[in-house]
Design a protein around this motif. Sequence first.
Motif, short mmCIF file in Angstrom:
data_model
loop_
_atom_site.label_atom_id
_atom_site.label_comp_id
_atom_site.label_asym_id
_atom_site.label_seq_id
_atom_site.Cartn_x
_atom_site.Cartn_y
_atom_site.Cartn_z
N PHE A 62 0.47 -1.71 0.18
CA PHE A 62 -0.07 0.26 0.41
C PHE A 62 1.08 1.48 -0.29
O PHE A 62 0.35 2.70 0.84
CB PHE A 62 -1.04 0.17 1.06
CG PHE A 62 -1.73 -1.33 1.64
CD1 PHE A 62 -2.93 -2.09 0.38
CD2 PHE A 62 -1.34 -1.97 3.17
CE1 PHE A 62 -3.48 -3.06 0.67
CE2 PHE A 62 -1.78 -3.74 2.65
CZ PHE A 62 -2.97 -3.70 1.75
N SER A 63 1.56 1.59 -0.81
CA SER A 63 2.69 2.35 -0.87
C SER A 63 1.97 3.29 -1.14
O SER A 63 0.92 3.61 -2.05
CB SER A 63 3.99 1.99 -2.06
OG SER A 63 3.77 1.30 -3.02
N TYR A 64 3.15 4.56 -1.94
CA TYR A 64 2.37 5.58 -2.36
C TYR A 64 1.69 6.03 -3.19
O TYR A 64 2.33 5.59 -4.05
CB TYR A 64 3.67 7.02 -2.04
CG TYR A 64 2.42 8.73 -2.01
CD1 TYR A 64 2.08 9.46 -1.28
CD2 TYR A 64 3.38 9.05 -2.99
CE1 TYR A 64 1.34 10.62 -1.21
CE2 TYR A 64 2.29 10.01 -3.71
CZ TYR A 64 1.91 10.83 -2.58
OH TYR A 64 1.14 12.15 -2.49
N ASP A 65 0.48 5.70 -3.57
CA ASP A 65 -0.22 6.86 -5.08
C ASP A 65 0.73 8.01 -5.26
O ASP A 65 -0.25 8.87 -6.05
CB ASP A 65 -1.76 6.09 -4.97
CG ASP A 65 -2.24 6.49 -6.06
OD1 ASP A 65 -1.73 6.64 -7.55
OD2 ASP A 65 -3.59 6.49 -6.56
N ASN A 66 1.65 7.68 -6.52
CA ASN A 66 2.36 8.81 -6.98
C ASN A 66 1.02 9.38 -7.84
O ASN A 66 1.70 10.24 -9.02
CB ASN A 66 3.74 8.54 -7.56
CG ASN A 66 3.99 7.40 -8.23
OD1 ASN A 66 3.38 6.45 -8.02
ND2 ASN A 66 4.82 8.07 -9.13
N LYS A 67 0.20 8.57 -8.86
CA LYS A 67 -0.08 8.89 -10.02
C LYS A 67 -1.10 9.49 -9.45
O LYS A 67 -1.28 10.43 -10.14
CB LYS A 67 -0.85 8.20 -10.82
CG LYS A 67 0.17 6.96 -11.19
CD LYS A 67 -0.55 5.99 -11.96
CE LYS A 67 0.65 4.49 -13.21
NZ LYS A 67 0.24 3.81 -13.79
N ASN A 68 -1.91 9.82 -8.32
CA ASN A 68 -2.82 10.97 -7.89
C ASN A 68 -2.45 11.63 -6.57
O ASN A 68 -3.45 11.86 -5.77
CB ASN A 68 -4.16 9.40 -7.43
CG ASN A 68 -4.82 9.18 -9.29
OD1 ASN A 68 -5.12 9.73 -9.82
ND2 ASN A 68 -4.27 7.39 -8.41
N PHE A 69 -1.14 11.47 -6.50
CA PHE A 69 -0.95 12.47 -5.00
C PHE A 69 -1.55 12.03 -3.81
O PHE A 69 -1.95 12.84 -3.72
CB PHE A 69 -0.80 13.27 -5.98
CG PHE A 69 -0.26 14.20 -6.55
CD1 PHE A 69 1.14 14.14 -7.00
CD2 PHE A 69 -0.47 14.43 -8.10
CE1 PHE A 69 2.09 14.68 -8.15
CE2 PHE A 69 0.43 14.27 -8.79
CZ PHE A 69 1.28 14.52 -9.12
#
Length: 309
Positions: A62-69
Amino acid sequence: MNLNPASQLSLFGHQNEFINFIELYQNQKLPNKILLSGEKGIGKSTLAYHIINYILSNDEDFSYDNKNFKINPDNKTFKLITNKSNPNFISIDIDTDKKNIDINQIRNLILSLNKSSFNDKPRFVLIDNIELMNTNSVNALLKILEEPNDNIFFILINNNKKILPTLKSRCLNYKIHLTSDQSFDITNKILGKNFMDLINDQMINNYSTPGALLNLIDFADKDDINLKEINLKDFIKKIILEKKYKKDQFIKNLLYCLIEIYFRKNTSIKSIKLLNLHNYFLKKINNSKIFNLDDESLLMEFEDRVLDG
């Protein structure tokens, strides 16, 4: 309404800054000392928490969702940071019962940094309201910043206030800006509705930040105050006479912000008397913040000379 920057799952308005910092980190060029400056409530701390979460949760489920910030609330890093138990993260801010970040907080930071790390991940130190550090705490912090710390990153948050040049010169200085349209758009996104439907137009100006607007709405909601019906003058008077500003620093900052809005909306070149009072009280408010002077006498004088005068 939870307005704690550590709990904000979505990043609004600072995506470009986020991308820039992440690219620096990926290219192993991220400076160890970063100073984020901008108006209070603009989202500097939220940006910092998102950068930190991206880096520390990179190898987690569940790492950071960098596409949706977006921060995934199920990632381990987020849970540990919000529970104040992440071994790779230290946060320092002004205590609610004090007016400055004192040297004991920096001494505790030094003790924590001297302990061995539990893993190979980088460690982050986030210091908010850096302008509220006293001379002793700044000098103690400077000693830490001067030491080589390849795997320790310091992010200092400054609310566009004057700080010691020696502290500023140790860091990469990064200015954060938002236009008024961006501020209003971010406020609406966080609220999930148009904030203009909740607030009297008198309490808004083009300098209002998302943090200031959201804290205003949250404060009024908790005190059952209808911001659409009450005017700015009566609202300020209510906070002063009921001494609501003594509850916490947030309300005091909110009050000073409302006083500034009051002067901006009522002062013109023609109203020399009010212009002089604006300069007089602006100086007194600044002195009160810098020298920890009594707020009550200052605010009662403002109520008497400006609101009732």
